[in-house]
Scaffold this motif. Structure first.
Motif, PDB file in Angstrom:
ATOM      1  N   LEU A  51       1.591  -5.944  11.113  1.00  0.00           N
ATOM      2  CA  LEU A  51       1.111  -5.373   9.864  1.00  0.00           C
ATOM      3  C   LEU A  51       0.701  -3.913  10.041  1.00  0.00           C
ATOM      4  N   THR A  52       0.966  -3.124   9.018  1.00  0.00           N
ATOM      5  CA  THR A  52       0.629  -1.700   9.006  1.00  0.00           C
ATOM      6  C   THR A  52      -0.560  -1.477   8.068  1.00  0.00           C
ATOM      7  N   PRO A  53      -1.169  -0.284   8.112  1.00  0.00           N
ATOM      8  CA  PRO A  53      -2.248   0.001   7.148  1.00  0.00           C
ATOM      9  C   PRO A  53      -1.795  -0.160   5.700  1.00  0.00           C
ATOM     10  N   HIS A  54      -0.564   0.248   5.380  1.00  0.00           N
ATOM     11  CA  HIS A  54      -0.076   0.063   4.017  1.00  0.00           C
ATOM     12  C   HIS A  54       0.086  -1.415   3.677  1.00  0.00           C
ATOM     13  N   PRO A  56      -7.497   5.170   3.872  1.00  0.00           N
ATOM     14  CA  PRO A  56      -8.573   5.534   2.947  1.00  0.00           C
ATOM     15  C   PRO A  56      -8.007   5.923   1.596  1.00  0.00           C
ATOM     16  N   VAL A  57      -8.729   5.513   0.577  1.00  0.00           N
ATOM     17  CA  VAL A  57      -8.302   5.835  -0.776  1.00  0.00           C
ATOM     18  C   VAL A  57      -8.559   7.310  -1.029  1.00  0.00           C
TER      19      VAL A  57
END
Length: 288
Positions: free
Chosen positions: A234-237, A262-263
């Protein structure tokens, strides 16, 4: 990943009591074409040819009593010894074996010669286990024989060899190869009984399509096979997509997923200041 360094065909030796069950399977569709192209090779071996008696009897009643008949170890030994070329792996198809999966398929696809031993009746004399390199099961259920299981393994392994299927990317993105279940696919007609094709797939934005497919694969895997997620890379996205699907941050951590990116908050635009009121100072000459 299969590196394509093999110079010869992937050779399958299938040992069975019913070779005619498997013969058409090895001659049709993609497997048959791959044989013609020299990418695959199949040998079918009838265990009865090695029975060692004029009745071609390969089984006997079990010691200790009980229902059913057991295939003799000496029959299997003679059949394996008669193979023209000794295989890299000898695989016994049995419900007691290790469960077959995509990782095992990719491992076996790197070999040059695989022998699959198919059982019937109540199975094999336990001493057959000493003749094989591994025992494999295709699932937690019992079938009438090992031929269907052998067919499953042949298809899953053979399609990984370069050239057997037209576009190798088609298996690299498949369920389990990518670590996730496959994303949903659509084709014509665009509308069918009130069900349409997602607009993103018709828009031509390849980056958006790639992201949509990955997100849908995550959604399917989360709902149907969440056990696959910890090993899916899994990736951050991906984490952000899972959060959108209702996964909380505690569950993300349990899955070994990285934190979502981060948003980015939009900077509030400052209102343009009102134009300053300018007052013209009187000149030395007084009012004009």
């Amino acid at each position: 990943m299969i590196d394509g360094a093999h110079t010869g065909p992937l050779h399958f030796s299938l040992l069975t009591l019913f070779p005619e069950l498997l013969r058409p399977f090895t001659q049709e569709a993609l497997l048959g074409r791959a044989v013609t192209a020299g990418l695959l090779k199949f040998d079918l071996h009838d265990l009865r040819e090695h029975a060692g008696n004029r009745w071609r009897k390969v089984d006997d009643s079990p010691y200790g009593g009980g229902a059913g008949m057991v295939i003799r170890v000496d029959v299997v030994e003679r059949a394996l010894a008669a193979l023209p070329v000794q295989p890299d792996e000898i695989i016994l198809l049995t419900p007691a074996g290790k469960k077959f999966d995509q990782k095992m398929a990719e491992e076996l696809a790197e070999k040059n010669h695989l022998a699959l031993v198919c059982g019937r009746y109540e199975g094999f004399d336990a001493r057959v286990e000493s003749l094989v390199t591994r025992e494999v099961s295709v699932g937690d259920y019992v079938m009438m024989g090992g031929e269907a299981a052998a067919a499953c393994i042949v298809e899953a392994v053979a399609r990984l060899r370069p050239g057997v299927i037209g576009d190798e990317r088609s298996w690299q993105d498949d369920s389990y190869s990518s670590g996730l279940l496959d994303y949903p696919e659509y084709t014509r007609p665009a509308q069918w009984q009130g069900q349409g094709v997602p607009e993103v797939l018709q828009g031509g934005n390849h980056a958006a399509i790639t992201r949509w497919r990955r997100d849908r694969a995550l959604e399917r895997t989360l709902s149907r096979r969440p056990d696959l997620l910890p090993s899916a890379g899994l990736t951050p996205h991906d984490s952000a997509a899972l959060v959108d699907l209702g996964v909380d941050f505690g569950k993300l951590a349990a899955l070994g997923a990285p934190p979502p990116p981060p948003v980015k908050t939009k900077r509030r635009k400052r209102k343009p200041s009102e134009p300053a009121l300018t007052i013209q100072a009187p000149t030395d000459g007084g009012e004009q």
